[in-house]
Enzyme design. Structure first.
Site, PDB file in Angstrom:
ATOM      1  CG  ASP A 122      11.336  35.076   7.889  1.00  0.00           C
ATOM      2  OD1 ASP A 122      12.026  34.327   7.372  1.00  0.00           O
ATOM      3  OD2 ASP A 122      10.170  35.461   8.073  1.00  0.00           O
ATOM      4  CD  GLN A 172       4.625  32.270   5.065  1.00  0.00           C
ATOM      5  OE1 GLN A 172       5.131  31.398   5.964  1.00  0.00           O
ATOM      6  NE2 GLN A 172       5.014  32.556   3.986  1.00  0.00           N
ATOM      7  CE  LYS A 199       8.146  29.363   5.956  1.00  0.00           C
ATOM      8  NZ  LYS A 199       7.783  30.659   5.646  1.00  0.00           N
TER       9      LYS A 199
END
Ligand code: NDP
Length: 280
Positions: free
Chosen positions: A117, A94, A50
């Protein structure tokens, strides 16, 4: 006849290039904060990927690597700080988090405007009614891969194996918005091979290596393999038995090099979208 391989690396590179070009052209300042708790090696790899993608796109990345014993209060405090930091347009925590931390509580604490997300309940609801700013990265990436085949989703039989909140359910919703006729399968589904054989578009998000075999696939189908399974030899393997299914499908994604890179490209797109929304 062998299936055409859907090249996620090339398609994701094109998406990242679009993001980079727009950021440069409109001189947009975009920042993504990635929070990782503990030292799960797979999570570490994702976080590094990322970061690299951010560099490529001209997005500033802020990384917070916290020890496994971080308390929930400390993590929530960090999320609060990031929520009010103007340089941070997107926040990604995460997953999975260590067991003592409540993932739901942490996700709900992220500002919905920075929830790149699209896991926050508010964004999930928006996806349901088709009024969304952010699409969840993995399903959105799968949609791009399907579109790249030129196969029109409208009216097609779409079968999604898996009903998780982060992949299966939103995937089904996006296919439905695209006018697919959608069936969602799970561990209690009766005669799964029979259901799968109906699919013009088959999405496997099970988390079991080589789960989808050729006898479950309709000739010519589009097969999207979301699974990422690490084998004992260290190699990655999808949910689809690639060698035999690729002899029967019309289009198929490889693992690695299919859905994985698209997920990250979509995260870059969402971060750009977040920056534009917050600038208004
Ligand atoms: P989950 O474990 O949360 O969900 C798996 C789903 O598969 C469940 O709905 C489960 O059903 C279903 N399932 C399990 N066994 C069977 C079976 N025998 N028959 C039918 N359905 C079954 O996984 P995720 O959705 O989080 O992830 C799925 C895969 O995708 C994993 O390999 C993961 O690593 C990968 N992944 C890849 C990403 C990428 O970027 N490429 C991003 C996210 C995930 P039930 O609900 O009944 O238990």
């Amino acid at each position: 006849m062998a299936a055409k391989i859907i090249d996620g690396k090339t398609i994701s590179a094109a998406v990242k290039e679009q993001v980079r070009a727009e950021i440069e052209r409109d001189r947009i300042k975009a920042g993504l904060a990635v929070v990782i708790v503990g030292d799960d090696p797979a999570s570490r790899v994702y976080v590094n990927n990322k970061k690299k993608a951010c560099e490529l796109c001209g997005i500033q990345s802020f990384e917070y690597a916290l020890p496994a014993e971080t308390s929930e209060e400390q993590l929530l405090e960090l999320v609060d700080t990031l929520n009010s930091d103007d340089k941070v347009n997107g926040i990604l925590v995460q997953l999975p988090l260590p067991k003592h931390l409540d993932e739901k509580k942490v996700i709900e604490r992220i500002s919905p405007l920075k929830d790149v997300d699209a896991f926050h309940e508010m964004n999930v609801g928006k996806i349901m009614i088709g009024n969304y700013a952010f699409l969840p990265c993995t399903p959105a990436g799968c949609m791009e891969l399907i579109r790249s085949t030129g196969v029109d989703i409208a009216g097609k039989e779409c079968v999604v194996i898996g009903r998780s909140n982060i992949v299966g359910k939103p995937m089904a919703m996006l296919l439905l918005h695209a006018n697919g006729t959608v069936t969602v399968c799970h561990s209690k589904t009766h005669d799964l091979p029979e259901v799968c054989r109906r699919a013009d578009i088959l999405i496997a998000a099970v988390g079991k290596p080589n789960f989808v075999t050729a006898d479950m696939v309709k000739p010519g189908a589009v097969v999207i393999d979301v699974g990422i399974n690490r084998m004992e030899n260290g190699k990655l393997c999808g949910d689809v038995k690639f060698d035999e299914v690729s002899e029967k499908a019309g289009f198929i994604t490889p693992v690695p090099g299919g859905v994985g890179p698209m997920t990250i490209a979509m995260l870059m797109r969402n971060t750009l979208t977040a920056a534009k929304i917050q600038a208004k």
